[in-house]
Motif scaffolding. Sequence first.
Motif, PDB file in Angstrom:
ATOM      1  N   THR A  80       0.812  -1.274  -0.088  1.00  0.00           N
ATOM      2  CA  THR A  80       0.033   0.205   0.043  1.00  0.00           C
ATOM      3  C   THR A  80       0.999   1.194   0.047  1.00  0.00           C
ATOM      4  N   PRO A  81       0.520   2.287  -0.632  1.00  0.00           N
ATOM      5  CA  PRO A  81       1.114   3.551  -0.514  1.00  0.00           C
ATOM      6  C   PRO A  81       1.091   4.230   0.791  1.00  0.00           C
ATOM      7  N   THR A  82       2.276   4.864   1.194  1.00  0.00           N
ATOM      8  CA  THR A  82       2.642   5.555   2.449  1.00  0.00           C
ATOM      9  C   THR A  82       2.789   7.100   2.274  1.00  0.00           C
ATOM     10  N   ARG A  83       2.956   7.615   3.153  1.00  0.00           N
ATOM     11  CA  ARG A  83       3.334   9.043   3.023  1.00  0.00           C
ATOM     12  C   ARG A  83       4.840   9.105   2.319  1.00  0.00           C
ATOM     13  N   GLN A  84       5.623   8.322   2.932  1.00  0.00           N
ATOM     14  CA  GLN A  84       6.994   8.158   2.535  1.00  0.00           C
ATOM     15  C   GLN A  84       7.190   7.897   1.188  1.00  0.00           C
ATOM     16  N   HIS A  85       6.434   6.940   0.628  1.00  0.00           N
ATOM     17  CA  HIS A  85       6.306   6.234  -0.854  1.00  0.00           C
ATOM     18  C   HIS A  85       4.970   6.537  -1.119  1.00  0.00           C
ATOM     19  N   PRO A  86       4.524   7.642  -1.710  1.00  0.00           N
ATOM     20  CA  PRO A  86       2.953   7.633  -2.221  1.00  0.00           C
ATOM     21  C   PRO A  86       2.727   6.549  -3.254  1.00  0.00           C
TER      22      PRO A  86
END
Length: 141
Positions: A80-86
Amino acid sequence: MGAGAVAVLAAFVVFGGLLAVLAGGYGLRQARRVRRTGVRVEALVKRSPDSTSDESALPRPLLQFVTDDDRVVEVVCPVTPTRQHPLNDGDHVLVLYDPTDPRTVVVHDLGRLGLERAFIGGGTVVVLLSLALLAVVAMSR
């Protein structure tokens, strides 16, 4: 509830815990295998067609890449995308895919195996607690 019923219930719970451990172990094994033997390619990140305009949900995007035999493959991103790796639409990421089944992919440097480890840890805890309950039931007889 009688001791026999508790023992049967604990045995079923042990079985469920063992299944969780096996599922987590299988997931870890598959990820390691693809990292070791997989083919490294660059994939295009595409917005999922069923994604809504609600950005708080962060749906899993699609990854599109070309295999060594020139097939275009499009798979749902395994992380899933994260804020660090959108993982925004149009981005490029490095993936490793299984040459025998290109739908099995691992995203390079983003492979979070927390779910598999959680299955292993949770299943182990369930098995140990159920075995302790079985031991208590056996000693009370």
